[in-house]
Design a protein around this motif. Structure first.
Motif, short mmCIF file in Angstrom:
data_model
loop_
_atom_site.label_atom_id
_atom_site.label_comp_id
_atom_site.label_asym_id
_atom_site.label_seq_id
_atom_site.Cartn_x
_atom_site.Cartn_y
_atom_site.Cartn_z
N UNK A 15 0.85 -1.18 0.00
CA UNK A 15 0.00 0.00 0.00
C UNK A 15 0.89 1.24 0.00
N UNK A 16 0.31 2.35 -0.39
CA UNK A 16 1.00 3.63 -0.29
C UNK A 16 0.17 4.51 0.62
N UNK A 17 0.84 5.14 1.59
CA UNK A 17 0.14 6.02 2.53
C UNK A 17 0.82 7.38 2.56
N UNK A 18 0.10 8.39 2.97
CA UNK A 18 0.64 9.75 3.02
C UNK A 18 1.55 9.96 4.22
N UNK A 19 1.50 9.08 5.20
CA UNK A 19 2.32 9.23 6.41
C UNK A 19 3.80 9.00 6.11
N UNK A 20 4.64 9.59 6.93
CA UNK A 20 6.08 9.41 6.79
C UNK A 20 6.48 8.00 7.25
N UNK A 21 7.66 7.51 6.83
CA UNK A 21 8.12 6.21 7.32
C UNK A 21 8.22 6.16 8.85
N UNK A 22 8.58 7.26 9.47
CA UNK A 22 8.69 7.28 10.93
C UNK A 22 7.33 7.02 11.59
N UNK A 23 6.29 7.64 11.06
CA UNK A 23 4.94 7.44 11.61
C UNK A 23 4.49 6.00 11.34
N UNK A 24 4.70 5.51 10.13
CA UNK A 24 4.29 4.14 9.79
C UNK A 24 5.01 3.14 10.69
N UNK A 25 6.30 3.36 10.91
CA UNK A 25 7.07 2.45 11.77
C UNK A 25 6.44 2.35 13.16
N UNK A 26 6.09 3.50 13.73
CA UNK A 26 5.45 3.50 15.05
C UNK A 26 4.14 2.72 15.03
N UNK A 100 6.89 -15.65 9.72
CA UNK A 100 7.63 -14.40 9.77
C UNK A 100 6.85 -13.32 9.03
N UNK A 101 6.55 -12.21 9.72
CA UNK A 101 5.89 -11.06 9.12
C UNK A 101 6.90 -9.92 9.07
N UNK A 102 7.03 -9.32 7.90
CA UNK A 102 7.96 -8.20 7.71
C UNK A 102 7.24 -7.02 7.12
N UNK A 103 7.44 -5.86 7.74
CA UNK A 103 6.97 -4.59 7.20
C UNK A 103 8.20 -3.86 6.68
N UNK A 104 8.30 -3.69 5.36
CA UNK A 104 9.39 -2.93 4.74
C UNK A 104 8.82 -1.58 4.34
N UNK A 105 9.45 -0.51 4.79
CA UNK A 105 8.94 0.84 4.59
C UNK A 105 9.91 1.62 3.72
N UNK A 106 9.37 2.25 2.69
CA UNK A 106 10.20 3.04 1.78
C UNK A 106 9.58 4.41 1.59
N UNK A 107 10.32 5.43 1.97
CA UNK A 107 9.84 6.79 1.81
C UNK A 107 9.70 7.14 0.34
N UNK A 108 8.65 7.90 0.03
CA UNK A 108 8.42 8.38 -1.33
C UNK A 108 8.20 9.89 -1.26
N UNK A 109 8.07 10.52 -2.39
CA UNK A 109 7.84 11.97 -2.42
C UNK A 109 6.52 12.35 -1.75
N UNK A 110 5.58 11.41 -1.69
CA UNK A 110 4.27 11.73 -1.14
C UNK A 110 3.90 10.92 0.10
N UNK A 111 4.85 10.19 0.68
CA UNK A 111 4.55 9.40 1.87
C UNK A 111 5.44 8.19 2.00
N UNK A 112 4.80 7.03 2.13
CA UNK A 112 5.53 5.79 2.37
C UNK A 112 4.90 4.64 1.60
N UNK A 113 5.75 3.84 0.97
CA UNK A 113 5.33 2.56 0.39
C UNK A 113 5.52 1.52 1.48
N UNK A 114 4.45 0.82 1.83
CA UNK A 114 4.47 -0.20 2.88
C UNK A 114 4.33 -1.56 2.21
N UNK A 115 5.32 -2.41 2.42
CA UNK A 115 5.26 -3.78 1.89
C UNK A 115 5.21 -4.74 3.06
N UNK A 116 4.12 -5.46 3.15
CA UNK A 116 3.98 -6.50 4.16
C UNK A 116 4.23 -7.83 3.48
#
Length: 160
Positions: A15-26, A100-116
């Motif tokens: 998914x792509x979200x408008x939140x920053x990677x720091x917020x998504x990580x929390x 094993x569940x992994x959340x990989x977070x990648x910052x984008x120009x408009x938020x964060x790409x979240x890969x579960x």
């Protein structure tokens, strides 16, 4: 939500979200946020490798409640958070005993790409029928919870 599943081995959602990677990580690593989109209850101390906790689906203490232990594997803020879960009480969280569940977070120009990604189904050694059933249950579960994660993150970004 983008789905890339391999029957019955790996579940992937993106998914792509408008939140920053720091917020998504929390949101994916802290119990107070987990409770808002995933389990009904969650307990986890500091999200560091080796930390243990549990999540509860349903009302804790009720006969139909499902309690799952989890063990943090990787905590690399704000890029990666992963944990093992579904191991039985008293068992160590290993590739042979847990998923094993992994959340990989990648910052984008408009938020964060979240890969579960959830892996480990084949490594559990389940009979084929059990493997297919558990895999299908987890596919259905992530199809339900990943949109909730996205909606929760959207609410956080929009909150004053």
């Amino acid at each position: 939500m983008e789905r890339r599943d391999t029957e019955p081995g790996t579940i992937e959602r993106e998914i792509h979200v408008a939140a920053t990677p720091e917020v998504v990580y929390e949101v994916v690593s802290r119990p107070e946020h987990l409770r808002e989109w995933w389990p009904d209850d969650a307990e986890l101390g500091e999200p560091v490798p080796g930390a243990e906790g549990e999540i509860v689906f349903g009302r804790r203490g009720e006969p139909d409640a499902v309690v799952e232990r989890l063990t943090v594997v990787e905590a690399d803020p704000p890029r990666t958070f992963s944990f093992r879960w579904t191991h039985a009480p008293g068992e160590a969280a290993t590739a042979a005993t847990s998923l094993l569940v992994t959340f990989a977070l990648e910052g984008t120009a408009t938020g964060t790409r979240v890969r579960l990604t959830e892996t480990g189904f084949r490594e559990r050694g389940w009979e084929v029928a059990v493997l297919e059933q558990r895999y299908a249950e987890h596919v259905e579960g992530w199809d339900h919870f990943v949109p909730r994660l996205q909606a929760y993150l959207d609410r956080l970004v929009l909150a004053p």
